[in-house]
Scaffold this active site. Structure first.
Site, PDB file in Angstrom:
ATOM      1  N   GLN A 167      82.477  60.484  53.398  1.00  0.00           N
ATOM      2  CA  GLN A 167      81.636  60.368  54.591  1.00  0.00           C
ATOM      3  C   GLN A 167      82.527  60.781  55.749  1.00  0.00           C
ATOM      4  O   GLN A 167      83.427  60.042  56.124  1.00  0.00           O
ATOM      5  CB  GLN A 167      81.125  58.929  54.743  1.00  0.00           C
ATOM      6  CG  GLN A 167      80.490  58.619  56.085  1.00  0.00           C
ATOM      7  CD  GLN A 167      79.309  59.524  56.424  1.00  0.00           C
ATOM      8  OE1 GLN A 167      78.478  59.846  55.578  1.00  0.00           O
ATOM      9  NE2 GLN A 167      79.245  59.981  57.658  1.00  0.00           N
ATOM     10  N   GLU A 221      73.417  64.030  57.114  1.00  0.00           N
ATOM     11  CA  GLU A 221      72.879  65.393  57.105  1.00  0.00           C
ATOM     12  C   GLU A 221      73.877  66.451  56.657  1.00  0.00           C
ATOM     13  O   GLU A 221      73.983  67.509  57.273  1.00  0.00           O
ATOM     14  CB  GLU A 221      72.373  65.710  58.512  1.00  0.00           C
ATOM     15  CG  GLU A 221      73.459  65.785  59.613  1.00  0.00           C
ATOM     16  CD  GLU A 221      73.781  64.463  60.303  1.00  0.00           C
ATOM     17  OE1 GLU A 221      73.571  63.396  59.687  1.00  0.00           O
ATOM     18  OE2 GLU A 221      74.251  64.501  61.451  1.00  0.00           O
ATOM     19  N   ASN A 222      74.633  66.222  55.596  1.00  0.00           N
ATOM     20  CA  ASN A 222      75.579  67.237  55.155  1.00  0.00           C
ATOM     21  C   ASN A 222      74.807  68.516  54.822  1.00  0.00           C
ATOM     22  O   ASN A 222      73.812  68.464  54.108  1.00  0.00           O
ATOM     23  CB  ASN A 222      76.369  66.722  53.953  1.00  0.00           C
ATOM     24  CG  ASN A 222      77.210  65.520  54.336  1.00  0.00           C
ATOM     25  OD1 ASN A 222      77.882  65.533  55.365  1.00  0.00           O
ATOM     26  ND2 ASN A 222      77.141  64.447  53.558  1.00  0.00           N
ATOM     27  N   GLU A 245      71.319  63.000  67.817  1.00  0.00           N
ATOM     28  CA  GLU A 245      70.413  61.986  67.254  1.00  0.00           C
ATOM     29  C   GLU A 245      69.081  61.860  67.987  1.00  0.00           C
ATOM     30  O   GLU A 245      68.064  61.597  67.365  1.00  0.00           O
ATOM     31  CB  GLU A 245      71.115  60.631  67.163  1.00  0.00           C
ATOM     32  CG  GLU A 245      72.326  60.626  66.224  1.00  0.00           C
ATOM     33  CD  GLU A 245      72.026  61.018  64.776  1.00  0.00           C
ATOM     34  OE1 GLU A 245      70.846  60.995  64.371  1.00  0.00           O
ATOM     35  OE2 GLU A 245      72.981  61.376  64.053  1.00  0.00           O
ATOM     36  N   HIS A 289      64.320  63.060  58.889  1.00  0.00           N
ATOM     37  CA  HIS A 289      65.381  62.959  59.893  1.00  0.00           C
ATOM     38  C   HIS A 289      66.578  63.854  59.528  1.00  0.00           C
ATOM     39  O   HIS A 289      67.031  64.662  60.340  1.00  0.00           O
ATOM     40  CB  HIS A 289      65.801  61.490  60.012  1.00  0.00           C
ATOM     41  CG  HIS A 289      66.890  61.239  60.999  1.00  0.00           C
ATOM     42  ND1 HIS A 289      66.646  60.810  62.283  1.00  0.00           N
ATOM     43  CD2 HIS A 289      68.233  61.364  60.894  1.00  0.00           C
ATOM     44  CE1 HIS A 289      67.795  60.678  62.922  1.00  0.00           C
ATOM     45  NE2 HIS A 289      68.783  61.014  62.096  1.00  0.00           N
ATOM     46  N   GLU A 290      67.049  63.717  58.317  1.00  0.00           N
ATOM     47  CA  GLU A 290      68.233  64.503  57.927  1.00  0.00           C
ATOM     48  C   GLU A 290      67.907  65.997  57.896  1.00  0.00           C
ATOM     49  O   GLU A 290      68.737  66.825  58.266  1.00  0.00           O
ATOM     50  CB  GLU A 290      68.802  64.033  56.581  1.00  0.00           C
ATOM     51  CG  GLU A 290      69.115  62.532  56.486  1.00  0.00           C
ATOM     52  CD  GLU A 290      69.857  61.943  57.670  1.00  0.00           C
ATOM     53  OE1 GLU A 290      70.605  62.677  58.358  1.00  0.00           O
ATOM     54  OE2 GLU A 290      69.680  60.736  57.958  1.00  0.00           O
ATOM     55  N   TYR A 326      69.452  57.460  69.684  1.00  0.00           N
ATOM     56  CA  TYR A 326      68.257  57.755  68.886  1.00  0.00           C
ATOM     57  C   TYR A 326      66.985  57.519  69.702  1.00  0.00           C
ATOM     58  O   TYR A 326      66.180  58.409  69.907  1.00  0.00           O
ATOM     59  CB  TYR A 326      68.198  56.835  67.652  1.00  0.00           C
ATOM     60  CG  TYR A 326      69.293  57.066  66.635  1.00  0.00           C
ATOM     61  CD1 TYR A 326      70.565  56.553  66.837  1.00  0.00           C
ATOM     62  CD2 TYR A 326      69.054  57.781  65.471  1.00  0.00           C
ATOM     63  CE1 TYR A 326      71.572  56.743  65.898  1.00  0.00           C
ATOM     64  CE2 TYR A 326      70.054  57.981  64.523  1.00  0.00           C
ATOM     65  CZ  TYR A 326      71.313  57.456  64.741  1.00  0.00           C
ATOM     66  OH  TYR A 326      72.301  57.653  63.821  1.00  0.00           O
ATOM     67  N   GLY A 330      71.738  55.339  55.881  1.00  0.00           N
ATOM     68  CA  GLY A 330      70.470  55.660  55.230  1.00  0.00           C
ATOM     69  C   GLY A 330      70.523  57.077  54.700  1.00  0.00           C
ATOM     70  O   GLY A 330      70.153  57.363  53.567  1.00  0.00           O
ATOM     71  N   GLY A 331      71.002  57.952  55.560  1.00  0.00           N
ATOM     72  CA  GLY A 331      71.154  59.346  55.170  1.00  0.00           C
ATOM     73  C   GLY A 331      72.232  59.992  56.001  1.00  0.00           C
ATOM     74  O   GLY A 331      72.565  59.504  57.086  1.00  0.00           O
ATOM     75  N   GLN A 351      81.535  62.069  59.008  1.00  0.00           N
ATOM     76  CA  GLN A 351      81.153  61.754  60.380  1.00  0.00           C
ATOM     77  C   GLN A 351      81.559  60.316  60.678  1.00  0.00           C
ATOM     78  O   GLN A 351      81.348  59.451  59.810  1.00  0.00           O
ATOM     79  CB  GLN A 351      79.636  61.902  60.569  1.00  0.00           C
ATOM     80  CG  GLN A 351      79.225  61.929  62.026  1.00  0.00           C
ATOM     81  CD  GLN A 351      77.697  62.024  62.231  1.00  0.00           C
ATOM     82  OE1 GLN A 351      76.922  61.838  61.301  1.00  0.00           O
ATOM     83  NE2 GLN A 351      77.289  62.297  63.440  1.00  0.00           N
ATOM     84  N   HIS A 360      68.115  67.456  61.332  1.00  0.00           N
ATOM     85  CA  HIS A 360      69.491  67.743  61.762  1.00  0.00           C
ATOM     86  C   HIS A 360      69.919  69.177  61.418  1.00  0.00           C
ATOM     87  O   HIS A 360      70.892  69.673  61.983  1.00  0.00           O
ATOM     88  CB  HIS A 360      70.472  66.782  61.089  1.00  0.00           C
ATOM     89  CG  HIS A 360      70.679  65.489  61.821  1.00  0.00           C
ATOM     90  ND1 HIS A 360      71.077  65.433  63.144  1.00  0.00           N
ATOM     91  CD2 HIS A 360      70.605  64.203  61.401  1.00  0.00           C
ATOM     92  CE1 HIS A 360      71.214  64.151  63.498  1.00  0.00           C
ATOM     93  NE2 HIS A 360      70.922  63.384  62.464  1.00  0.00           N
ATOM     94  N   ASP A 384      83.137  55.698  65.321  1.00  0.00           N
ATOM     95  CA  ASP A 384      82.576  55.159  64.088  1.00  0.00           C
ATOM     96  C   ASP A 384      82.235  53.677  64.157  1.00  0.00           C
ATOM     97  O   ASP A 384      81.735  53.103  63.188  1.00  0.00           O
ATOM     98  CB  ASP A 384      83.493  55.482  62.903  1.00  0.00           C
ATOM     99  CG  ASP A 384      83.427  56.977  62.605  1.00  0.00           C
ATOM    100  OD1 ASP A 384      82.310  57.484  62.470  1.00  0.00           O
ATOM    101  OD2 ASP A 384      84.476  57.636  62.575  1.00  0.00           O
TER     102      ASP A 384
HETATM  103  N1  BES Z   1      74.256  61.340  61.155  1.00  0.00           N
HETATM  104  C1  BES Z   1      73.654  60.068  60.963  1.00  0.00           C
HETATM  105  C2  BES Z   1      74.534  59.078  60.256  1.00  0.00           C
HETATM  106  C3  BES Z   1      75.817  58.778  60.993  1.00  0.00           C
HETATM  107  C4  BES Z   1      75.790  58.431  62.330  1.00  0.00           C
HETATM  108  C5  BES Z   1      77.009  58.798  60.329  1.00  0.00           C
HETATM  109  C6  BES Z   1      76.989  58.152  62.994  1.00  0.00           C
HETATM  110  C7  BES Z   1      78.186  58.521  60.990  1.00  0.00           C
HETATM  111  C8  BES Z   1      78.182  58.199  62.322  1.00  0.00           C
HETATM  112  C9  BES Z   1      72.320  60.193  60.206  1.00  0.00           C
HETATM  113  O1  BES Z   1      71.611  61.342  60.497  1.00  0.00           O
HETATM  114  C10 BES Z   1      71.465  59.033  60.638  1.00  0.00           C
HETATM  115  O2  BES Z   1      71.129  58.975  61.782  1.00  0.00           O
HETATM  116  N2  BES Z   1      71.142  58.155  59.707  1.00  0.00           N
HETATM  117  C11 BES Z   1      70.306  57.002  59.954  1.00  0.00           C
HETATM  118  C12 BES Z   1      68.911  57.232  59.468  1.00  0.00           C
HETATM  119  C13 BES Z   1      67.938  57.528  60.525  1.00  0.00           C
HETATM  120  C14 BES Z   1      66.552  57.696  59.940  1.00  0.00           C
HETATM  121  C15 BES Z   1      67.920  56.584  61.683  1.00  0.00           C
HETATM  122  C16 BES Z   1      70.855  55.821  59.164  1.00  0.00           C
HETATM  123  O3  BES Z   1      71.744  56.017  58.353  1.00  0.00           O
HETATM  124  O4  BES Z   1      70.380  54.738  59.368  1.00  0.00           O
HETATM  125 ZN    ZN Z   2      70.787  61.261  62.450  1.00  0.00          ZN
END
Ligand code: BES
Ligand code: ZN
Length: 619
Positions: A156, A288-289, A335, A312-313, A399, A285-286, A158, A316, A391
């Protein structure tokens, strides 16, 4: 001290000893954009990775070879590293060894790797190994997987964790293309954020290519016993064998989502769009690789109720992967745009009713955050991070406030004009990074057509730079939630659960219902509620809403279920509220620590650092 700080301190001590052995002067750390790299001097443009994945030692080792462009005739290339062991560095091939120095370690940032180069150097190759402190890599034992027989690994990267498994210019303002060769034990598949094999190879060697330039935070690798199922020519899923057919059913709308997204904002530029379902410790949750979204298995709910995360992904692929936040303070450009785009896809696929419920749930989360700390700039769109760790969980403003801001623009200018503006934005800045300032000037010119008054009328500066939600925020509306509220009120007044009108409720409606019954509930009523609606076998998000009630009401019959959930699920956004709620009382804190002792070894480092802080964990 958080676990991360302890690790950083350990690395720091190692740094001092390395430096005192070599006797050289310390590398001076200059940090910009959460990175030691100095892309204005020397920039990496392409990378070739040759890696070996050793599950016995839990080490990734090999070489990362970079093509570089020396813009200023500089004599050093700076890369970011975190707890990496650097073995050897060569220039323009693998024979001409060069000197290098690892600077002091700082918490959050790791250590700069300063490599001596010549003005004409074209290629720099670093031989290295990961260590046990690689924050961006999680090694899973077979018991942590669905199949239970094979180990699993995923990365992971990001926001700034790529540097813990690849020495690189770990800066979202730098893009590279890459190729890779990865050796894994026979019987396992290796997959990356690149072109991927669809079947296992006999020798465990996999080759990858990512011809579109990407920022380092999108570098990704997963290794495990997975199979592929195609959904269309360009969409499909990878998952463990026991899960893959369920996953293919759950995500069957991926191709349709991609087509709708293309209709709105232009061609999908990454050729393939696949998802890999990871084991439940995955902290998001996801993710976006590119070409291969990483996803939590919770999304495989059996009723397609959680596919908005896939939308969502996918979104991205435009907002984030194509036009990328220039710094982590500009995270809302990734986001907020993506949340807006996600809801437009959801609206096209499943109707406005569904996307409005998502928007309302999102807004409620964000309002809760504002209520907790009304003046915090974490609720501004632009979050001035300084040296703060990106992080850490930054909250919902990027968002939800981002979403509402774009919706405000949509409502002011109409969908047709706003969509045309967004399409032009994605095309104009494709494969580039974007800062908030640059976006605002583009917005003024292209959408506001130079009309300065709109800036004031829409309170753009307040939205971007001030805490909280401006009073001109659009208000999502849902008739279905109004009906849910009526049923919740009836139940609170004493109507038996079995007599409520809940036919065909979606998981959004159930979450809303559970959030609306927030007064003390006696054990018998908790029991009859669960007997009527069986929240214990609902999807992972509804189950979390139920478990919050369990904690609030000290409903002991469900403590076993709570423990099972917290030990199994590692998604930070799901477990954090449960630990937070537990930590509010002494009994709860005691229970939380007891559960966490079991759960912690299975969590990813980002979830560990969040929960360590909540529980003031000292081990
Ligand atoms: N890119 C993010 C996950 C992320 C954010 C990783 C910050 C590391 C640092 C991903 O696209 C994301 O936003 N995931 C959300 C799901 C979304 C539907 C709100 C999650 O994991 O909850
Ligand atoms: Zn996201």
């Amino acid at each position: 001290m958080t676990r991360r700080r302890v690790l950083a301190a350990a690395v720091f001590i190692a740094a001092i000893s390395v430096l005192s052995c070599s006797g050289g002067p310390a590398v001076t750390a200059e940090i910009m954009n959460h990175s030691y790299s100095r892309p204005d001097e020397v920039v990496t443009t392409n990378m070739f990775l040759d890696l070996d994945v050793d599950f016995d030692r839990e080490v990734i080792s090999g070489t990362a070879a970079f093509d570089i462009k020396n813009k200023t005739g500089a004599d050093k290339l700076y890369l970011d590293t975190w707890a990496l062991r650097i073995v050897r560095v060569t220039l323009d091939g693998d024979t001409e060894e060069t000197s290098f120095e690892l600077g002091d370690s700082l918490p959050v940032f790791g250590r700069p790797l300063a490599i001596d180069i010549k003005p004409h150097t074209k290629m720099v190759m670093v031989q290295y190994e990961t260590t046990a402190d690689a924050r961006g890599v999680q090694w899973l034992k077979p018991v942590q997987t669905a199949g239970g027989k094979h180990p699993f690994l995923y990365t992971q990267s990001q926001s700034i964790l790529a540097r813990s498994w690849v020495p690189c210019q770990d800066n979202p303002g730098v893009r590279i293309t890459y190729d890779a060769r990865v050796h894994v034990p026979a019987g396992l598949m290796a997959l990356m954020s690149a072109s991927n094999a669809k079947e296992e190879t006999a020798d465990g060697v996999y080759e990858f290519s990512m011809p579109q330039p990407i920022p380092s935070y999108l570098l990704a690798l997963a290794v495990g016993d997975v199979e592929y199922r195609a959904i269309s020519d360009r969409c499909g899923v990878y998952a463990e064998p026991g899960m893959v057919d369920k996953a293919a059913w759950e995500f069957a709308d991926m191709e349709k989502m991609t087509e709708l997204a293309e209709e709105m904002y232009g061609p999908y530029r990454w050729e393939q769009f696949d998802v890999i379902v990871l084991p439940p410790s995955f902290p998001y949750g996801g993710m976006e690789n590119p070409r291969l979204t990483f996803a939590t298995p919770i999304l495989v709910a059996g009723d397609r109720s959680l596919v908005s995360t896939i939308a969502h992904e996918l979104a991205h692929s435009w907002s984030g992967n194509l036009v990328t936040n220039g710094t982590w303070s500009d995270f809302w450009l990734n986001e907020g745009f993506t949340t807006y785009f996600e809801r437009r896809i959801m609206e096209r696929l499943y109707g406005r009713g569904r996307s409005e419920m998502d928007a309302m749930l999102g807004l409620k989360e964000f309002e809760r955050e504002i209520a907790e700390e009304p003046d915090s700039l974490d609720t501004a769109l632009y979050i001035p991070l300084g040296q703060r760790d990106p992080d850490e969980e930054l909250g919902w403003a990027p968002y939800e406030k981002g979403y509402l801001f774009l919706r405000l623009l949509e409502e002011r200018y109409g969908r047709e004009r706003f969509d045309a503006f967004l399409t032009r934005y994605f095309n104009t800045f494709a494969f580039q990074s974007m800062t908030t300032e640059k976006f605002v000037s583009y917005l003024k010119k292209e959408l506001f057509e130079g009309n300065e008054k709109v800036m004031k009328e829409l309170k753009v500066e307040d939205w971007i730079y001030k805490a909280g939600l401006p009073d001109n925020a659009p208000r999502p509306k849902s008739d279905r939630f109004e009906k849910v509220e009526a049923q919740a009120a009836a139940w609170v007044k004493g109507k038996p659960a079995s007599e409520l009108r809940t036919k065909d409720w979606s998981s959004q409606e159930w979450q809303h219902f559970l959030s609306k019954i927030d007064q003390p509930i006696a054990a018998e009523r908790m029991a009859s509620l669960n007997a009527a609606f069986d929240f214990s076998s609902a999807n992972g998000e509804v189950q979390r809403s139920w478990l919050l009630k369990v904690i609030e009401n000290k409903y002991e019959p469900a403590y076993g279920e709570l423990e099972t959930y917290l030990v199994r699920v590692g998604r930070r956004w799901l477990v954090r509220p449960l630990y937070t709620k537990l930590a509010e009382t002494d009994d709860g804190m005691f229970l939380a620590r007891k559960i966490y002792r079991r759960a912690r070894p299975g969590y990813h480092s980002v979830t560990v650092s969040t929960v360590d802080a909540i529980l003031r964990w000292k081990g």
